[in-house]
Scaffold this active site. Structure first.
Site, short mmCIF file in Angstrom:
data_model
loop_
_atom_site.label_atom_id
_atom_site.label_comp_id
_atom_site.label_asym_id
_atom_site.label_seq_id
_atom_site.Cartn_x
_atom_site.Cartn_y
_atom_site.Cartn_z
CG HIS A 231 30.19 -37.36 -15.12
ND1 HIS A 231 29.02 -37.00 -15.72
CD2 HIS A 231 30.77 -38.25 -15.97
CE1 HIS A 231 28.90 -37.63 -16.89
NE2 HIS A 231 29.95 -38.41 -17.06
CG HIS A 270 25.39 -29.08 -17.75
ND1 HIS A 270 25.93 -29.14 -19.01
CD2 HIS A 270 25.10 -30.36 -17.39
CE1 HIS A 270 25.95 -30.41 -19.40
NE2 HIS A 270 25.47 -31.16 -18.43
CG ASP A 321 22.85 -35.79 -11.89
OD1 ASP A 321 22.17 -36.75 -12.26
OD2 ASP A 321 23.97 -35.54 -12.33
#
Ligand code: COA
Length: 385
Positions: A231, A270, A321
């Site tokens: 995460h 994802h 990210d």
């Protein structure tokens, strides 16, 4: 194990590992359209928000359900920045932490420590919870920055009323005003990370609120869940990977090797986005510009190469990210500060979800699909071997 039979469980209940695709509630905060790569906060596209709004403006939108007027934004920024100073007892706790404490652990501890001298939000009307959320959102960057200075042997500094949220964070961190470029890229990064529907940490925040625990516990829950590498810990892992690869020429062999070994490439893939994450697209452009500005394009070049191979070989694309990691690197942040950056921004989304959950609450308590034995023959402790 003596006797007993395997429990017979009605199979008609639907079970999806990782709760994939399971609808867990109504929400009007965020829409993630993973099949077409679109993201909306309260109905506004992330592209419009990232191009036009500060983090304060987006936070106002998330908390109060609509965009602020100029006057409202000015007042909100003043309130937010006015609450960025940490109470003495929180600073004292941060100063006592052992040296090995990571910034994410310090944040979890600092936010928890904050609760002891503040009013509890839950059990009170929503109008009374919102100011507590604002106070918490103000304290996240303050705790992260103060701990950063403390562990580097520097004295924490106080926020400046003249600066906004992102600039103040950088000021609290470095003890100097950021350049306009530094402020702008951090502000954009915070906008992109502010909210993302029922992701793992946000769902955990909603579970905490559903028990009528308090807002501080909800936030520490969020921090704990965000910490994991699947995460919020992904950006950190991206930089670990880039440092290991070290050279753009080695990207090809590194990625191919990882794929052969069925290892994951961090920052790629994802659960919801099956096409390009719209946040990654925005931050990628910012990283390219920042890299050129700083005269260091090595990291960006490596990421682009990894992205190309993963798209070609696996049809998997970067998430937010992937490129954020390089923003933090170019700002000179140590790797263990990457997840706290995400947490600072997500405190806004967590707050909006906490208030929404509370406004129409029912205890969240799912059931499991029991697959163990039942009716085992009990053996007294002295007779067991
Ligand atoms: N690198 C290589 N392969 C990947 C991958 C990655 N980053 N992400 C997913 N895959 C592959 C898996 O190996 C799996 O392949 P298989 O079906 O051949 O076994 C398939 O894609 C599905 O992956 P899975 O982990 O089951 O998907 P998920 O929906 O549970 O997980 C993530 C989503 C984000 C956890 C996953 O993509 C991941 O671990 N990414 C890296 C960590 C990361 O960047 N997290 C931040 C998310 S914002």
């Amino acid at each position: 194990m003596k006797g007993g039979v395997m429990a017979e469980v009605a199979k008609e209940e639907v079970f999806k590992k990782g709760l994939e695709g399971v609808v867990a509630g109504d929400s009007s905060i965020c829409s993630v359209q993973g099949d077409v790569g679109k993201l909306y906060y309260r109905g506004y596209s992330i592209g419009d928000l990232a191009a036009n709004c500060s983090f304060e403006e987006v936070t106002y939108l998330l908390l109060y359900t609509r965009l602020p007027t100029k006057q409202e934004l000015k007042a909100f920024r003043k309130t937010l920045v006015g609450q960025m100073k940490l109470p003495k007892h929180v600073l004292a706790v941060l100063k006592k932490l052992p040296k090995e404490t990571t910034p994410m652990e310090a944040l979890r501890t600092g936010i928890s420590a904050l609760s002891v001298k503040e009013p509890e939000a839950l059990g009170r009307p929503v109008e009374e919870q919102l100011p507590i959320c604002v106070n918490l959102i103000a304290k996240f960057p303050a705790v992260v920055a103060a701990y950063h200075r403390i562990r580097n042997g520097q004295k924490p500094v106080s926020p400046k009323k003249s600066m906004g949220y992102a600039a103040n964070f950088l000021y609290l961190l470095n003890g100097r005003a950021p350049t306009p470029e530094e402020e702008s890229v951090v502000d954009a990064d915070f906008v992109l990370h502010a909210e993302h529907s029922f992701n793992a940490s946000t769902f955990a925040v909603r579970v905490t609120v559903s028990t009528l625990s308090d807002m501080y516990s909800a936030m520490t829950t969020g921090i704990g869940v965000l910490k994991g590498p699947l995460h919020g810990g992904a950006a950190q892992e991206v930089m670990v990977m880039l440092e290991k690869i070290d050279n753009p020429d080695k990207v090809d062999s590194f990625v191919r090797d990882a794929l052969v070994k069925h290892e994951k490439i961090m920052g790629i893939g994802h659960r919801i986005y099956k096409v390009y994450d719209p946040r990654a697209k925005i931050i990628k452009a910012r990283v390219e510009a920042l890299s050129r500005q700083k005269g260091d394009t090595r990291w960006y070049t490596m990421l682009v190469k990894i992205e190309e191979i993963m798209a070609r070989e696996k049809h998997l694309y970067p998430n937010v990210d992937f490129y954020s990691a390089v923003v933090y690197k170019l700002l000179g942040l140590p790797i263990d500060m990457y997840s706290p950056m995400f947490a600072i921004a997500r405190s806004a989304g967590w707050s909006a979800h906490a208030v929404e959950q509370y406004s129409d609450n029912r205890l969240i308590r799912p059931v499991d699909h029991y697959v163990g034995p039942i009716d085992l023959q009990f053996v007294p402790i002295n007779e067991r071997h």
